[in-house]
Design an enzyme around this catalytic site. Sequence first.
Site, mmCIF file in Angstrom:
data_model
loop_
_atom_site.group_PDB
_atom_site.id
_atom_site.type_symbol
_atom_site.label_atom_id
_atom_site.label_comp_id
_atom_site.label_asym_id
_atom_site.label_seq_id
_atom_site.Cartn_x
_atom_site.Cartn_y
_atom_site.Cartn_z
ATOM 1 N N HIS A 64 53.293 53.775 59.200
ATOM 2 C CA HIS A 64 53.674 54.943 58.408
ATOM 3 C C HIS A 64 52.422 55.559 57.782
ATOM 4 O O HIS A 64 51.429 54.852 57.541
ATOM 5 C CB HIS A 64 54.653 54.530 57.305
ATOM 6 C CG HIS A 64 56.058 54.341 57.783
ATOM 7 N ND1 HIS A 64 57.132 54.279 56.927
ATOM 8 C CD2 HIS A 64 56.562 54.211 59.030
ATOM 9 C CE1 HIS A 64 58.250 54.113 57.634
ATOM 10 N NE2 HIS A 64 57.928 54.059 58.909
ATOM 11 N N GLU A 123 51.769 56.415 54.778
ATOM 12 C CA GLU A 123 51.364 55.827 53.496
ATOM 13 C C GLU A 123 50.600 54.512 53.696
ATOM 14 O O GLU A 123 49.620 54.248 52.995
ATOM 15 C CB GLU A 123 52.584 55.538 52.608
ATOM 16 C CG GLU A 123 53.421 56.741 52.239
ATOM 17 C CD GLU A 123 54.610 56.912 53.176
ATOM 18 O OE1 GLU A 123 54.418 56.865 54.417
ATOM 19 O OE2 GLU A 123 55.720 57.101 52.676
ATOM 20 N N CYS A 145 59.573 55.027 52.008
ATOM 21 C CA CYS A 145 60.629 54.040 52.301
ATOM 22 C C CYS A 145 60.338 52.773 51.476
ATOM 23 O O CYS A 145 59.336 52.701 50.773
ATOM 24 C CB CYS A 145 60.654 53.725 53.796
ATOM 25 S SG CYS A 145 59.239 52.732 54.344
ATOM 26 N N CYS A 171 56.857 51.232 52.227
ATOM 27 C CA CYS A 171 55.721 51.954 51.637
ATOM 28 C C CYS A 171 55.755 51.880 50.112
ATOM 29 O O CYS A 171 54.703 51.793 49.472
ATOM 30 C CB CYS A 171 55.714 53.395 52.140
ATOM 31 S SG CYS A 171 55.421 53.461 53.931
#
Lengths: 147, 147
Positions: A56, A58, A86, A89
Amino acid sequence: MDTFFTDEYFMRIALSEAKEAYDKGEIPVGAIVVANNQIIAKSHNLTELLHDVTAHAEIQAISSAANYLNAKYLKNCTLFVTLEPCQMCAGALYWSQITKVVYGASDDKRGYKAIGGQLHPKTEVVYGVLEQECTALMKSFFENKRK
Amino acid sequence: MDTFFTDEYFMRIALSEAKEAYDKGEIPVGAIVVANNQIIAKSHNLTELLHDVTAHAEIQAISSAANYLNAKYLKNCTLFVTLEPCQMCAGALYWSQITKVVYGASDDKRGYKAIGGQLHPKTEVVYGVLEQECTALMKSFFENKRK
């Protein structure tokens, strides 16, 4: 100077990262980390390209910023991300003790708030910055996918 | 064969990974990913060495297993980890749709259950395997740190 470096200014750069993800067929999420108005990390979602659910925006931005700072705690740093993090993260941000998180669009299904995740109690959270643009990019991506 | 490859058998290998972390001055958590009784990923916590809060044993094991399989979903895979995953790692496991997670010691402070995180609804969870040994290693680490 302070009026130039607004949350919108930096979110627009995160949004340009999200557009790079979009162009690669990735779910369009972009992130940057800023320290003293300097961008120290830029990233976008690469889960498809890397076959890796942990890629991801992040997670990459946190690792990259920590590498730049040679320190695992992101003190005096702000993460700008186009979508609500999410739980994965949020958990990474929790451990990083990052000073501030700014996100654009909310994610009512998989966002950390819906799942029940937590950021660090010291972390300031701002959301809804360029929300319409961040949301529109996501909608466009999923509409194109359904075609 | 099936009686040889028990959860305890694989957890003992995860525990040997945790001991490697211990010897490096890292919080002693180890993880392996197993598919068809074959170990496809081994890792231990490296957050201090890498200055990276995302370098938990589970995150590395998930990335490594996905790389081995050239697929982001860890179908028919089991993760063995010596400590209950945190919300970050639970989130990564959620996205991976891994078939089974087995953990040793519970983490009542930072574990995903305490924080409110979630694994994927399809994921089977087993815990308490070699719990005493996994817990003892963690206790020893923090007792030595306080000295």
